[in-house]
Scaffold this motif. Structure first.
Motif, PDB file in Angstrom:
ATOM      1  N   CYS A 111     -22.542  58.958  16.066  1.00 33.90           N
ATOM      2  CA  CYS A 111     -22.324  58.335  14.746  1.00 33.90           C
ATOM      3  C   CYS A 111     -20.854  57.943  14.606  1.00 33.90           C
ATOM      4  O   CYS A 111     -19.976  58.766  14.862  1.00 33.90           O
ATOM      5  N   TRP A 158     -12.448  52.088  17.405  1.00 37.26           N
ATOM      6  CA  TRP A 158     -12.583  53.345  18.144  1.00 37.26           C
ATOM      7  C   TRP A 158     -13.813  53.313  19.040  1.00 37.26           C
ATOM      8  O   TRP A 158     -13.811  53.831  20.160  1.00 37.26           O
ATOM      9  N   ALA A 188     -22.036  58.507   8.583  1.00 33.22           N
ATOM     10  CA  ALA A 188     -22.840  59.554   9.231  1.00 33.22           C
ATOM     11  C   ALA A 188     -23.796  60.261   8.272  1.00 33.22           C
ATOM     12  O   ALA A 188     -24.877  60.672   8.688  1.00 33.22           O
TER      13      ALA A 188
HETATM   14  C1  SAM Z   1     -10.888  62.325  14.877  1.00 37.28           C
HETATM   15  S1  SAM Z   1     -11.964  61.011  15.261  1.00 37.28           S
HETATM   16  C2  SAM Z   1     -13.029  61.825  16.385  1.00 37.28           C
HETATM   17  C3  SAM Z   1     -13.767  60.918  17.281  1.00 37.28           C
HETATM   18  C4  SAM Z   1     -14.527  61.660  18.400  1.00 37.28           C
HETATM   19  N1  SAM Z   1     -15.315  62.768  17.866  1.00 37.28           N
HETATM   20  C5  SAM Z   1     -13.603  62.149  19.463  1.00 37.28           C
HETATM   21  O1  SAM Z   1     -13.439  63.377  19.625  1.00 37.28           O
HETATM   22  O2  SAM Z   1     -13.011  61.308  20.149  1.00 37.28           O
HETATM   23  C6  SAM Z   1     -12.887  60.877  13.765  1.00 37.28           C
HETATM   24  C7  SAM Z   1     -13.911  59.754  13.805  1.00 37.28           C
HETATM   25  O3  SAM Z   1     -14.707  59.829  12.614  1.00 37.28           O
HETATM   26  C8  SAM Z   1     -15.072  58.516  12.271  1.00 37.28           C
HETATM   27  N2  SAM Z   1     -15.530  58.500  10.886  1.00 37.28           N
HETATM   28  C9  SAM Z   1     -14.761  58.562   9.756  1.00 37.28           C
HETATM   29  N3  SAM Z   1     -15.539  58.504   8.665  1.00 37.28           N
HETATM   30  C10 SAM Z   1     -16.823  58.433   9.100  1.00 37.28           C
HETATM   31  C11 SAM Z   1     -18.084  58.371   8.451  1.00 37.28           C
HETATM   32  N4  SAM Z   1     -18.175  58.359   7.111  1.00 37.28           N
HETATM   33  N5  SAM Z   1     -19.191  58.293   9.207  1.00 37.28           N
HETATM   34  C12 SAM Z   1     -19.108  58.307  10.566  1.00 37.28           C
HETATM   35  N6  SAM Z   1     -17.944  58.368  11.239  1.00 37.28           N
HETATM   36  C13 SAM Z   1     -16.825  58.438  10.527  1.00 37.28           C
HETATM   37  C14 SAM Z   1     -13.801  57.725  12.533  1.00 37.28           C
HETATM   38  O4  SAM Z   1     -14.076  56.347  12.653  1.00 37.28           O
HETATM   39  C15 SAM Z   1     -13.294  58.358  13.825  1.00 37.28           C
HETATM   40  O5  SAM Z   1     -13.751  57.673  14.970  1.00 37.28           O
END
Ligand code: SAM
Length: 144
Positions: free
Chosen positions: A4, A10, A34
């Protein structure tokens, strides 16, 4: 595996490495907030079908991610929630590193803190908090 996210920039990085690792065909990417994706999985009858769920997104929705993921996990299934220490700021807000102040608000910190307190008392789960990196909480769903 279902992934998600909402950020195309990204995602293009992730997709590049999924392709290099030869695993793209195993990943069902849902580009959508998500909370919506998790609810749609429940609506599709997928409650209690997941072995593992990793939570690492916007902190304001962490409680909803926890509750919805708990419904989706099989009894005995595992959830890992990232950033549960937030560099110590869940205990003392002043510990938040300067460079993170632009992306994390006090209400984000409060949300993670309240979720930590809730999970600690939650009889639906057993937990272990790993003090590595920014804190990862491992949560096993009990078979109640
Ligand atoms: C700190 S990053 C982590 C990405 C991945 N888990 C990693 O370890 O590389 C946080 C991610 O959450 C996503 N994100 C933020 N709000 C979100 C939402 N409402 N629904 C889904 N993803 C979301 C951002 O786009 C970002 O890619």
């Amino acid at each position: 595996m279902i992934a998600c996210d909402i950020n195309e920039e990204w995602l293009s990085v992730a997709q590049k490495y999924w392709a290099q690792a030869g695993v793209s065909h195993k990943i069902d990417l849902r580009v959508c907030p998500a909370v919506q994706t998790l609810n749609s999985l429940l609506d599709d009858g997928q409650a209690e079908t997941f072995d593992f769920i990793f939570v690492d997104a916007d902190k304001q929705n962490y409680d909803q991610y926890y509750e919805l993921s708990l419904k989706l996990l099989k009894p005995g299934g595992l959830m890992a929630i990232d950033n549960t220490l937030l560099f110590g700021s869940v205990v003392n807000v002043a510990l938040l590193p300067e460079e993170l102040k632009a992306i994390l608000s006090e209400s984000d910190i409060e949300m993670v803190k309240q979720l930590n307190l809730k999970i600690k008392k939650d009889i639906r789960v057993d937990i272990s908090m790993l003090q590595v990196a920014d804190g990862i909480t491992l949560i096993r769903k009990n078979d109640l």
